[in-house]
Scaffold this active site. Structure first.
Site, mmCIF file in Angstrom:
data_model
loop_
_atom_site.group_PDB
_atom_site.id
_atom_site.type_symbol
_atom_site.label_atom_id
_atom_site.label_comp_id
_atom_site.label_asym_id
_atom_site.label_seq_id
_atom_site.Cartn_x
_atom_site.Cartn_y
_atom_site.Cartn_z
ATOM 1 N N TYR A 74 0.852 -1.194 0.000
ATOM 2 C CA TYR A 74 0.000 0.000 0.000
ATOM 3 C C TYR A 74 0.886 1.241 0.000
ATOM 4 C CZ TYR A 74 -4.139 -2.870 0.829
ATOM 5 O OH TYR A 74 -5.152 -3.781 0.702
ATOM 6 N N TYR A 187 -3.297 -10.445 -8.334
ATOM 7 C CA TYR A 187 -3.198 -10.662 -6.886
ATOM 8 C C TYR A 187 -2.040 -11.602 -6.548
ATOM 9 C CZ TYR A 187 -7.022 -8.195 -4.588
ATOM 10 O OH TYR A 187 -7.817 -7.223 -4.028
ATOM 11 N N VAL A 236 -24.869 13.388 -8.278
ATOM 12 C CA VAL A 236 -24.580 13.765 -9.658
ATOM 13 C C VAL A 236 -25.267 12.750 -10.566
ATOM 14 C CG1 VAL A 236 -22.796 14.113 -11.395
ATOM 15 C CG2 VAL A 236 -22.385 14.820 -9.026
ATOM 16 N N SER A 277 -19.484 1.577 -7.757
ATOM 17 C CA SER A 277 -19.321 1.472 -6.305
ATOM 18 C C SER A 277 -19.534 0.032 -5.867
ATOM 19 C CB SER A 277 -20.328 2.371 -5.585
ATOM 20 O OG SER A 277 -20.370 2.082 -4.201
ATOM 21 N N THR A 483 -8.749 -2.766 -3.023
ATOM 22 C CA THR A 483 -7.777 -2.321 -2.026
ATOM 23 C C THR A 483 -7.881 -0.812 -1.854
ATOM 24 O OG1 THR A 483 -6.015 -1.977 -3.660
ATOM 25 C CG2 THR A 483 -6.139 -4.155 -2.618
#
Length: 527
Positions: A74, A187, A236, A277, A483
């Protein structure tokens, strides 16, 4: 665009998740962009997107999804959080706060898999046969463009999906056999250094609280200090574009409190969109009611609309039209005492917050739970205990409760869990204060759906003058979706590219070129 030209220029972020918050932070931190000219537009009443955590002792706590952090993969997240002040420890950054907490509570699972008899499985061996090893090797070295829309089960035989490795890897990252082979390959490369310790999950980095309280709240406070504008409960609904081959947004259509209006996008303004999403359309149940299955929400509808207007904006249908393959169900359980936690700590031989996912490998729902360090919420009283779990197969009928998980109440999900733990004799003592809130998430692994390379738009599409995409459904070569890092990296790329900022973006650690990592992975495959 240079600093003296910012003047009246505005930046509009569509969506209030971690990607937008990170993008706003990069604007004020690295670009000296005036905070009052940054606008984050969010349809919910709270920021954070999929990094959520809410509730109270009386009504119960809810975490829709569990987010795993990793110290070595990360890169941009940690660099950003090193510059965000901790709201709890003056003089310390959020990164330092998380590191200190994680060092004091290191993860080492002693009960990663549990069998039908309620026994902890010895998972030192990955369980591969030679065909599995050869298929894995071929997967890693095959170029992505050769895959097309291949699924994981197109690549591996039935034996692979019965190995200890698959049960551990799949439940750690929420992979299904029908998910994208390309994403699985990414991955395997990105987390190659975790392969030898997948049975203990020692590489997991924990936050002091849930990710909303530990990451989103500090980011929010940081941005507020710069005067960033947050438009909440505002949606939006569409973007209008300048005619011609270029991609130039000229207008944003919004809806707030049922009223439609328009935000003009002037020359020098930027629009940065979280398209799609994972947790949109999620639905909560209760101890006495199952969650509902909701339809497509506003972020998907927006992406559908704008991708039909301009080429190069991706193909949302690959991700949002396969709910039966992208959904699963989570549950958050709140107790008024420590009865269940005491039993689980004895069973797992892990103090809460030091274990990892406990997966019931023979569960029809493929159910897993995890006990976090307590308190897991800032407003959680000392006597209250909270844990989280999920089932990857919500359409399957339970082994004890003869109903599909998606049709079960919170009470029935708890009954199924206690059956797999063989805690039936303690059922009354556990259930007397249990408040299990199930959550159905139709799109939670939509980012793993089989796709072509063009199905996700580039962060800044070809020909774009003022539009960028961030979040989990834009394309960043070699990085892995699902992630925090993917969202933060996308935001950094978007801001630096659109504003012409000549600053480095933390590169992806190339573990696959490290001889020691490769050797450790080879040895692990023969364990």
């Amino acid at each position: 665009m240079v600093k003296q030209e910012y003047g009246k220029s505005q930046v509009y972020f569509v969506g209030g998740g971690i990607a937008s918050l990170a993008g706003a932070a990069y604007l004020v931190r690295d670009c000296d962009f005036p905070g009052q000219n940054i606008h984050i537009i969010e349809e919910m009443k709270i920021l954070g997107g999929s990094n959520d955590g809410a509730g109270d002792e009386e009504h119960g706590y809810v975490i829709r999804g569990g987010r795993m952090l990793n110290d070595e993969t990360y890169e941009n997240l940690w660099e950003l959080l090193m510059t965000i002040p901790s709201p709890d420890h003056p003089g310390k950054s959020v990164r330092e706060e998380i590191t200190e907490f994680d060092n004091a509570n290191p993860t080492h699972s002693n009960a990663r898999l549990v069998n039908r008899q309620g026994e902890v499985v010895d998972v030192l061996s990955m369980g591969f046969d030679m065909a599995d090893r050869l298929a894995m090797g071929k997967l890693i070295v095959t170029p992505e463009e050769k895959f097309g829309k291949a699924r994981i089960n197109d690549w591996f035989g039935p034996h692979f999906f019965a190995t200890n490795f698959w049960y551990m890897w799949a439940t750690t990252f929420a992979f299904q056999p029908w998910h994208s082979a390309v994403e699985f390959k990414r991955y395997m490369i990105r987390f190659m250094h975790e392969f030898p310790r997948i049975q203990t999950l020692e590489g997991v980095t924990r936050t002091p609280y849930n990710q909303y309280d530990s990451i989103i709240l500090p980011l929010h406070k940081y941005l507020e200090s710069y005067g960033v504008d947050f438009a909440m409960k505002c949606t939006v609904t569409d973007l209008q574009f300048k005619e011609g081959d270029s991609i130039t947004v000229t207008q944003m259509n919004i809806s707030q409190e049922g009223e439609g209006s328009v935000i003009p996008v002037h020359e020098g303004d930027l629009v940065i969109v979280t398209n799609g999403s994972m947790t949109e359309s999620s639905s909560l149940g209760s101890m006495t009611a199952a969650p509902k299955m909701n339809g497509k929400g506003s972020s998907w509808k927006l992406w559908d609309r704008i991708s039909a207007k301009k080429t190069g904006l991706g193909n949302p249908s690959s991700f949002d039209d396969h709910v039966n393959e992208s959904k699963w169900e989570s549950f958050t359980v709140t107790f008024q005492d420590s009865v269940f936690f005491d039993l689980m700590e004895k069973f797992s031989r892990n103090r809460a917050g030091t274990g990892a996912l406990v997966t019931f490998k023979d569960s029809s729902w493929l159910m897993s739970i995890v006990l976090a360090f307590q308190p897991h919420f800032r407003n959680q009283p000392d006597h209250v205990k909270v844990f989280w779990g999920y089932g990857l197969y919500p359409d399957n009928v339970g082994d004890f409760v003869k109903k599909k998980m998606c049709d079960c109440t919170g009470e029935e999900i708890m009954a199924e869990l206690l059956y797999h733990l063989h805690f039936e004799e303690h059922k009354d003592a556990i259930m007397v204060t249990a408040n299990c809130i199930p959550c159905m998430m139709p799109y939670i692994t939509s980012q793993f759906m089989p796709r072509l390379g063009s199905d996700r738009p580039k962060v800044v599409p070809e020909g774009s003058t003022n539009l960028a995409f961030i979040g989990q459904f834009c394309e960043i070569p070699d990085d892995v979706v699902f992630t925090e890092e993917y969202s933060v990296r996308a935001a950094r790329i978007a801001v630096y590219t659109l504003l012409g900022i000549d600053k480095p973006i933390a590169p992806i650690n190339q573990h696959q070129y490290d001889v020691r990592t490769l050797l450790a992975g080879l040895v692990t495959s023969f364990r």
